[in-house]
Design a protein around this motif. Structure first.
Motif, short mmCIF file in Angstrom:
data_model
loop_
_atom_site.label_atom_id
_atom_site.label_comp_id
_atom_site.label_asym_id
_atom_site.label_seq_id
_atom_site.Cartn_x
_atom_site.Cartn_y
_atom_site.Cartn_z
N GLY A 66 0.84 -1.19 0.00
CA GLY A 66 0.00 0.00 0.00
C GLY A 66 0.88 1.24 0.00
O GLY A 66 2.02 1.20 0.46
N LEU A 69 -0.73 7.89 1.86
CA LEU A 69 -1.19 9.18 1.37
C LEU A 69 -1.33 10.13 2.55
O LEU A 69 -1.09 9.74 3.70
CB LEU A 69 -2.53 9.04 0.64
N GLN A 73 -3.85 7.85 5.26
CA GLN A 73 -4.65 6.95 4.44
C GLN A 73 -3.71 6.15 3.55
O GLN A 73 -2.66 6.63 3.13
CB GLN A 73 -5.63 7.75 3.60
N LEU A 75 -3.42 3.73 0.07
CA LEU A 75 -4.02 3.34 -1.20
C LEU A 75 -3.56 1.93 -1.56
O LEU A 75 -2.35 1.66 -1.59
CB LEU A 75 -3.63 4.33 -2.30
N THR A 77 -4.95 -1.93 -3.88
CA THR A 77 -5.87 -2.43 -4.90
C THR A 77 -7.12 -2.98 -4.22
O THR A 77 -7.05 -3.52 -3.12
CB THR A 77 -5.23 -3.54 -5.76
N LEU A 111 -9.33 0.11 -6.91
CA LEU A 111 -8.63 0.90 -5.91
C LEU A 111 -9.43 0.90 -4.61
O LEU A 111 -10.65 0.89 -4.62
CB LEU A 111 -8.45 2.35 -6.38
N ALA A 112 -8.70 0.94 -3.50
CA ALA A 112 -9.33 1.04 -2.19
C ALA A 112 -8.49 1.95 -1.31
O ALA A 112 -7.28 2.08 -1.49
CB ALA A 112 -9.46 -0.34 -1.56
N LEU A 113 -9.15 2.57 -0.36
CA LEU A 113 -8.50 3.48 0.57
C LEU A 113 -8.69 2.92 1.98
O LEU A 113 -9.81 2.62 2.40
CB LEU A 113 -9.15 4.86 0.46
N GLU A 115 -7.66 3.11 6.29
CA GLU A 115 -7.27 4.01 7.36
C GLU A 115 -7.10 3.17 8.63
O GLU A 115 -7.75 2.13 8.78
CB GLU A 115 -8.28 5.12 7.58
N ILE A 132 -1.46 13.65 -4.00
CA ILE A 132 -2.35 13.35 -5.11
C ILE A 132 -2.37 14.56 -6.03
O ILE A 132 -2.60 15.69 -5.59
CB ILE A 132 -3.77 13.01 -4.62
#
Length: 143
Positions: A66, A69, A73, A75, A77, A111-113, A115, A132
């Protein structure tokens, strides 16, 4: 053939002194891992049984990477976290772990985020988050 051999020899003679004078300090693997925004992502997943759709299959695990960000967070898949029952983040250099949850997922974009579920404390200390790019708009051509 002799001209090709002569040209290769001349090029090797010229390149020899250039490389001998140029000294680059190669970063160690430890230095590279310390500053990279990459984190290991460990996922325990349990998909649905295809033959008996009201039951789940046996649990299994997946590992992936990952990218950190802003705002802590991560990022990843969407394929990595599909059917996830437990997600944890792991530092590449120290092996410290932190539980995480899915904040948003888009299976079409894959895509997945993520936390953290707990207060991260100093877990992300020393990692420089990726930014970003927001200047691209719909219809722009990108390379």
């Amino acid at each position: 053939m002799k001209n090709l051999l002569l040209a290769a020899t001349a090029l090797a003679c010229l390149a020899g002194p250039l490389t001998a004078q140029t000294k680059f300090a190669r970063p160690t693997a430890e230095d590279a891992l310390r500053n990279t925004p990459l984190l290991k992502v460990n996922v325990t997943q349990q998909s649905w049984n295809q033959r008996i759709p009201w039951q789940k299959a046996s649990p299994s695990s997946r590992r992936g990477l990952g990218v950190l960000l802003e705002k802590n967070q991560i990022l990843v898949t969407a394929q990595l976290i599909s059917d996830a029952t437990y997600i944890e983040l792991e530092q590449a250099d120290s092996g410290r772990k932190l539980p995480a949850k899915v904040k948003a997922v888009d299976y079409d974009a894959n895509l997945a985020l993520l936390e953290p579920t707990e207060a991260p404390g100093d877990f992300f200390a020393g990692l420089k988050p990726m930014g970003i790019e927001t200047s691209a708009h719909i219809g722009d051509e990108l390379q």
